[in-house]
Design an enzyme around this catalytic site. Structure first.
Site, PDB file in Angstrom:
ATOM      1  N   ALA A  69      -7.665  -6.022  -2.692  1.00  0.00           N
ATOM      2  CA  ALA A  69      -6.344  -6.377  -3.227  1.00  0.00           C
ATOM      3  C   ALA A  69      -6.339  -6.394  -4.750  1.00  0.00           C
ATOM      4  O   ALA A  69      -5.664  -7.197  -5.379  1.00  0.00           O
ATOM      5  CB  ALA A  69      -5.920  -7.740  -2.694  1.00  0.00           C
ATOM      6  N   TYR A  86      31.740 -35.033   1.699  1.00  0.00           N
ATOM      7  CA  TYR A  86      30.405 -35.035   1.115  1.00  0.00           C
ATOM      8  C   TYR A  86      29.724 -36.354   1.485  1.00  0.00           C
ATOM      9  O   TYR A  86      30.250 -37.424   1.202  1.00  0.00           O
ATOM     10  CB  TYR A  86      30.452 -34.882  -0.408  1.00  0.00           C
ATOM     11  N   ASN A 116      -7.110   8.278   8.139  1.00  0.00           N
ATOM     12  CA  ASN A 116      -7.909   7.075   7.951  1.00  0.00           C
ATOM     13  C   ASN A 116      -6.973   5.921   7.595  1.00  0.00           C
ATOM     14  O   ASN A 116      -6.243   5.981   6.612  1.00  0.00           O
ATOM     15  CB  ASN A 116      -8.902   7.329   6.800  1.00  0.00           C
ATOM     16  N   ARG A 173       4.245   0.916  -7.917  1.00  0.00           N
ATOM     17  CA  ARG A 173       5.495   1.418  -7.355  1.00  0.00           C
ATOM     18  C   ARG A 173       6.426   0.312  -6.836  1.00  0.00           C
ATOM     19  O   ARG A 173       7.585   0.569  -6.535  1.00  0.00           O
ATOM     20  CB  ARG A 173       5.195   2.426  -6.231  1.00  0.00           C
ATOM     21  N   GLY A 184      -5.625  -3.658  -6.640  1.00  0.00           N
ATOM     22  CA  GLY A 184      -4.742  -2.627  -7.193  1.00  0.00           C
ATOM     23  C   GLY A 184      -3.471  -3.202  -7.801  1.00  0.00           C
ATOM     24  O   GLY A 184      -3.091  -4.348  -7.542  1.00  0.00           O
ATOM     25  N   ARG A 217      21.626 -30.301   3.240  1.00  0.00           N
ATOM     26  CA  ARG A 217      20.563 -30.222   2.239  1.00  0.00           C
ATOM     27  C   ARG A 217      19.390 -31.122   2.655  1.00  0.00           C
ATOM     28  O   ARG A 217      19.482 -31.876   3.617  1.00  0.00           O
ATOM     29  CB  ARG A 217      21.136 -30.608   0.878  1.00  0.00           C
ATOM     30  N   GLN A 239     -12.581  -7.692  -9.613  1.00  0.00           N
ATOM     31  CA  GLN A 239     -12.915  -6.320  -9.992  1.00  0.00           C
ATOM     32  C   GLN A 239     -12.160  -6.052 -11.297  1.00  0.00           C
ATOM     33  O   GLN A 239     -10.943  -5.873 -11.287  1.00  0.00           O
ATOM     34  CB  GLN A 239     -12.465  -5.359  -8.883  1.00  0.00           C
ATOM     35  N   GLU A 287      -9.845  12.892   1.281  1.00  0.00           N
ATOM     36  CA  GLU A 287      -8.596  12.426   0.696  1.00  0.00           C
ATOM     37  C   GLU A 287      -7.603  13.571   0.592  1.00  0.00           C
ATOM     38  O   GLU A 287      -7.978  14.726   0.359  1.00  0.00           O
ATOM     39  CB  GLU A 287      -8.853  11.823  -0.689  1.00  0.00           C
TER      40      GLU A 287
HETATM   41  C1  UD1 Z   1      -7.147   4.734   0.965  1.00  0.00           C
HETATM   42  C2  UD1 Z   1      -8.202   5.653   1.579  1.00  0.00           C
HETATM   43  C3  UD1 Z   1      -7.493   6.702   2.429  1.00  0.00           C
HETATM   44  C4  UD1 Z   1      -6.632   6.026   3.490  1.00  0.00           C
HETATM   45  C5  UD1 Z   1      -5.666   5.051   2.834  1.00  0.00           C
HETATM   46  C6  UD1 Z   1      -4.957   4.245   3.882  1.00  0.00           C
HETATM   47  C7  UD1 Z   1      -9.949   5.724  -0.104  1.00  0.00           C
HETATM   48  C8  UD1 Z   1     -10.612   6.552  -1.146  1.00  0.00           C
HETATM   49  N1  UD1 Z   1      -8.930   6.288   0.532  1.00  0.00           N
HETATM   50  O1  UD1 Z   1      -6.367   5.543   0.102  1.00  0.00           O
HETATM   51  O2  UD1 Z   1      -8.459   7.509   3.067  1.00  0.00           O
HETATM   52  O3  UD1 Z   1      -5.933   7.005   4.221  1.00  0.00           O
HETATM   53  O4  UD1 Z   1      -6.378   4.126   1.984  1.00  0.00           O
HETATM   54  O5  UD1 Z   1      -3.947   3.486   3.284  1.00  0.00           O
HETATM   55  O6  UD1 Z   1     -10.364   4.616   0.149  1.00  0.00           O
HETATM   56  N2  UD1 Z   1      -8.262  -1.168  -4.286  1.00  0.00           N
HETATM   57  C9  UD1 Z   1      -9.034  -2.063  -4.960  1.00  0.00           C
HETATM   58  N3  UD1 Z   1      -9.815  -1.625  -5.982  1.00  0.00           N
HETATM   59  C10 UD1 Z   1      -9.867  -0.323  -6.339  1.00  0.00           C
HETATM   60  C11 UD1 Z   1      -9.067   0.597  -5.630  1.00  0.00           C
HETATM   61  C12 UD1 Z   1      -8.285   0.155  -4.593  1.00  0.00           C
HETATM   62  O7  UD1 Z   1      -9.027  -3.261  -4.668  1.00  0.00           O
HETATM   63  O8  UD1 Z   1     -10.609  -0.009  -7.269  1.00  0.00           O
HETATM   64  C13 UD1 Z   1      -7.418  -1.637  -3.183  1.00  0.00           C
HETATM   65  C14 UD1 Z   1      -5.948  -1.372  -3.416  1.00  0.00           C
HETATM   66  O9  UD1 Z   1      -5.331  -2.451  -4.089  1.00  0.00           O
HETATM   67  C15 UD1 Z   1      -5.436  -1.235  -2.003  1.00  0.00           C
HETATM   68  C16 UD1 Z   1      -6.617  -0.640  -1.234  1.00  0.00           C
HETATM   69  O10 UD1 Z   1      -7.748  -0.917  -2.035  1.00  0.00           O
HETATM   70  O11 UD1 Z   1      -5.127  -2.474  -1.436  1.00  0.00           O
HETATM   71  C17 UD1 Z   1      -6.479   0.858  -1.002  1.00  0.00           C
HETATM   72  O12 UD1 Z   1      -6.486   1.493  -2.248  1.00  0.00           O
HETATM   73  P1  UD1 Z   1      -5.550   2.715  -2.571  1.00  0.00           P
HETATM   74  O13 UD1 Z   1      -5.823   3.161  -3.943  1.00  0.00           O
HETATM   75  O14 UD1 Z   1      -4.163   2.398  -2.213  1.00  0.00           O
HETATM   76  O15 UD1 Z   1      -6.118   3.790  -1.577  1.00  0.00           O
HETATM   77  P2  UD1 Z   1      -5.334   4.997  -0.977  1.00  0.00           P
HETATM   78  O16 UD1 Z   1      -5.170   6.026  -2.009  1.00  0.00           O
HETATM   79  O17 UD1 Z   1      -4.138   4.516  -0.285  1.00  0.00           O
END
Ligand code: UD1
Ligand code: CA
Length: 486
Positions: free
Chosen positions: A12, A375, A179, A18, A14, A342, A78, A164
């Site tokens: 979590a 009231y 995946n 969007r 990221g 309330r 991270q 990917e």
């Molecule tokens: C990833 C998978 C893809 C799969 C998809 C499903 C990889 C390389 N790809 O892609 O095969 O189909 O999920 O939804 O894993 N996150 C971190 N740290 C990071 C990067 C990501 O915590 O450095 C977290 C993001 O916040 C997110 C999750 O990991 O919750 C998935 O990352 P995201 O970058 O969305 O992967 P996808 O491109 O969706």
């Protein structure tokens, strides 16, 4: 949590760009629970020994939220989002240094998939243990697999690699099995494979998905199980997907309640939070939201047009077009239409709060009624008492709030102002239009208003040649005769 159970890592870190939001993506909520809250709830089904959430972007907000809703989880920061593989690597390192890794599987989930169920996480772990694979991934077959990593299988059905979307050839892009981003790993095999990840891909990130081909190359089997309901793996990346996930969860929740004996006239406009509790034979009418830890007893009818947050509704009560929060409505009580309850509002059995009534921090005794336009604030109203239309409990003197206490079977006349602090005794009456500033003893009639005076012929003298004067002149049968009447 048990010490033999799996370790769960939730990604979590990221940004969730969007979403275009000041709120981190995983803290957006559907059905009264954050996205990550839903994932943690699903994870709890496998009785994990440890849960580690990898946080990064907006970490303070995410951390504060986790401390509130899931204080048992550990977090790992991270600093830079260098990929899913990197995220799992640092989580694993933290677990290893805490000596939290045993032989139990490591489950990796994503913090933004709120529809994942505990049953599916359990199935993933069970399949993983059954096959003895080094890794087991959850997959889905999608009509539109665009954007996802594709699952490449060998002739024997085992998983060969994950590619990917942006790194895939046309041949691989044609694969519809994707995946889901949810895995179970053998920790003994996972840790060394993570050390070997490179950033040789289109995004220059360490892909967790590359672990699959690394394990394969070393001769370790990788299994993939297809999720039955592909909705479960839906990730939320923007507000459109948030609404879609919300609607899917609404439908799932509503179907469950209907199967448990709840009637819904319009499930599509009925929104029920995950912490709500409903008894069989509750009826819910259209445009109704039941939020927070609201509970509704059997036979109650809720709606249409009603929103209840953290309320308790007793057997057979009815609420029509009501907005209520932290209110208690006991058995057989009726509320609405257009009623605002309330925090601290409490209706006793068979009590009634009717149209255009607002209540706050106030209780109505058994069978007490406030039928119209009133009231009722900071008050206690005894059993069987009737509050006449347009009565106001004047609880605020501009500086402080004061209480009003009314006894049993009292009758408050219409348009009474009860200026608190004030007490009205058992069985007492107040005259309509009274301003009550002093306590009323039991059984007394309190009259607190100016006496009426009629001035005969005033209209004909002061407003001659008006429709009113002509109407008065025409009414010769009953000319005004006395100076005063009441
Ligand atoms: C990833 C998978 C893809 C799969 C998809 C499903 C990889 C390389 N790809 O892609 O095969 O189909 O999920 O939804 O894993 N996150 C971190 N740290 C990071 C990067 C990501 O915590 O450095 C977290 C993001 O916040 C997110 C999750 O990991 O919750 C998935 O990352 P995201 O970058 O969305 O992967 P996808 O491109 O969706
Ligand atoms: Ca994603």
């Amino acid at each position: 949590m048990t010490s033999q159970g799996p370790v769960v890592i939730v990604l979590a870190a990221g940004e969730g760009t969007r979403m275009r939001s000041a709120t981190p993506k995983v803290l957006h909520a559907i059905a009264g629970r954050s996205l990550i809250g839903h994932v943690l709830e699903a994870a709890s089904a496998v009785d994990p020994s440890h849960v580690v959430v990898v946080i990064g972007h907006a970490r303070d907000q995410v951390l504060a939220h986790l401390e509130e809703v899931a204080p048992w989880v550990d977090t790992v920061v991270q600093e830079e989002q260098r990929g899913t593989g990197h995220a799992v690597r640092i989580a694993l390192a933290a677990l290893a240094s805490a000596q939290a890794l045993a032989s139990a599987p490591v489950v990796v989930l994503s913090g933004d998939t709120p529809l994942l169920t505990g049953a599916t996480v359990r199935e993933l772990v069970d399949a993983h243990l059954r096959t003895g694979a080094a890794a087991t991934l959850l997959t889905a077959v999608l009509g539109d697999p665009a954007g996802y990593g594709r699952v490449v299988r060998a002739a024997d059905g085992s998983v060969e690699s994950i590619v990917e979307h942006r790194d895939a050839s046309d041949e691989v892009l044609a694969v519809s099995e994707i995946n889901a981003g949810m895995y179970a790993f053998d920790p003994v095999r996972l840790a060394p494979a993570l050390e070997r990840l490179t950033t040789a891909n289109d995004q220059g990130e360490e892909y967790l998905t590359d672990v699959v081909s690394l394990l394969r190359a070393d001769g370790y089997p990788v299994a993939g199980i297809v999720v039955e309901d592909a909705h479960e793996i839906l990730g939320v990346n923007d507000r459109v997907q948030l609404a879609e996930a919300g609607a899917l969860l609404r439908d799932r929740t509503n179907r469950r309640w209907m199967r448990e004996g709840v009637s819904m006239l319009d499930p599509g406009s009925t929104w029920i939070d995950v912490d709500v509790d409903l008894a069989p034979d509750v009826t819910i009418l259209p445009q109704t939201s039941l939020l927070g830890p609201t509970s509704i007893a059997t036979g109650a009818r809720i709606g249409p047009g009603t929103t209840l947050t953290s309320c308790e509704v007793g057997e057979g009560a009815t609420l029509i077009h009501t907005w209520a929060e932290l209110a208690v409505i006991e058995a057989g009580a009726s509320v609405g239409p257009f009623t605002y309850l309330r925090p601290g509002a409490r209706l006793g059995p068979q009590a009634r709060a009717g149209a255009f009534v607002e209540m706050k921090n106030a209780s109505l005794g058994e069978g007490a009624k406030v039928p119209h336009l009133s009231y009722v604030g900071d008050a206690e109203v005894g059993d069987g008492t009737n509050i006449g239309a347009a009565t106001i409990f004047v609880n605020y003197d501009g500086q402080a709030k004061h209480r009003t206490v009314i006894g049993r079977h009292a009758r408050i006349g219409s348009d009474t102002m009860l200026v608190a602090p004030v007490t009205v005794g058992d069985g007492a009456y107040t005259a309509a239009g009274s301003v009550i500033t002093e306590d009323v003893p039991a059984g007394a009639m309190a009259v607190g208003r100016a006496r009426q005076r009629n001035i005969p012929g005033w209209v004909q003298r002061k407003r001659p040649d008006t429709d009113s004067a002509r109407a008065a002149d025409a009414d010769r049968d009953q000319p005004p005769t006395s100076e005063e009447s009441s």
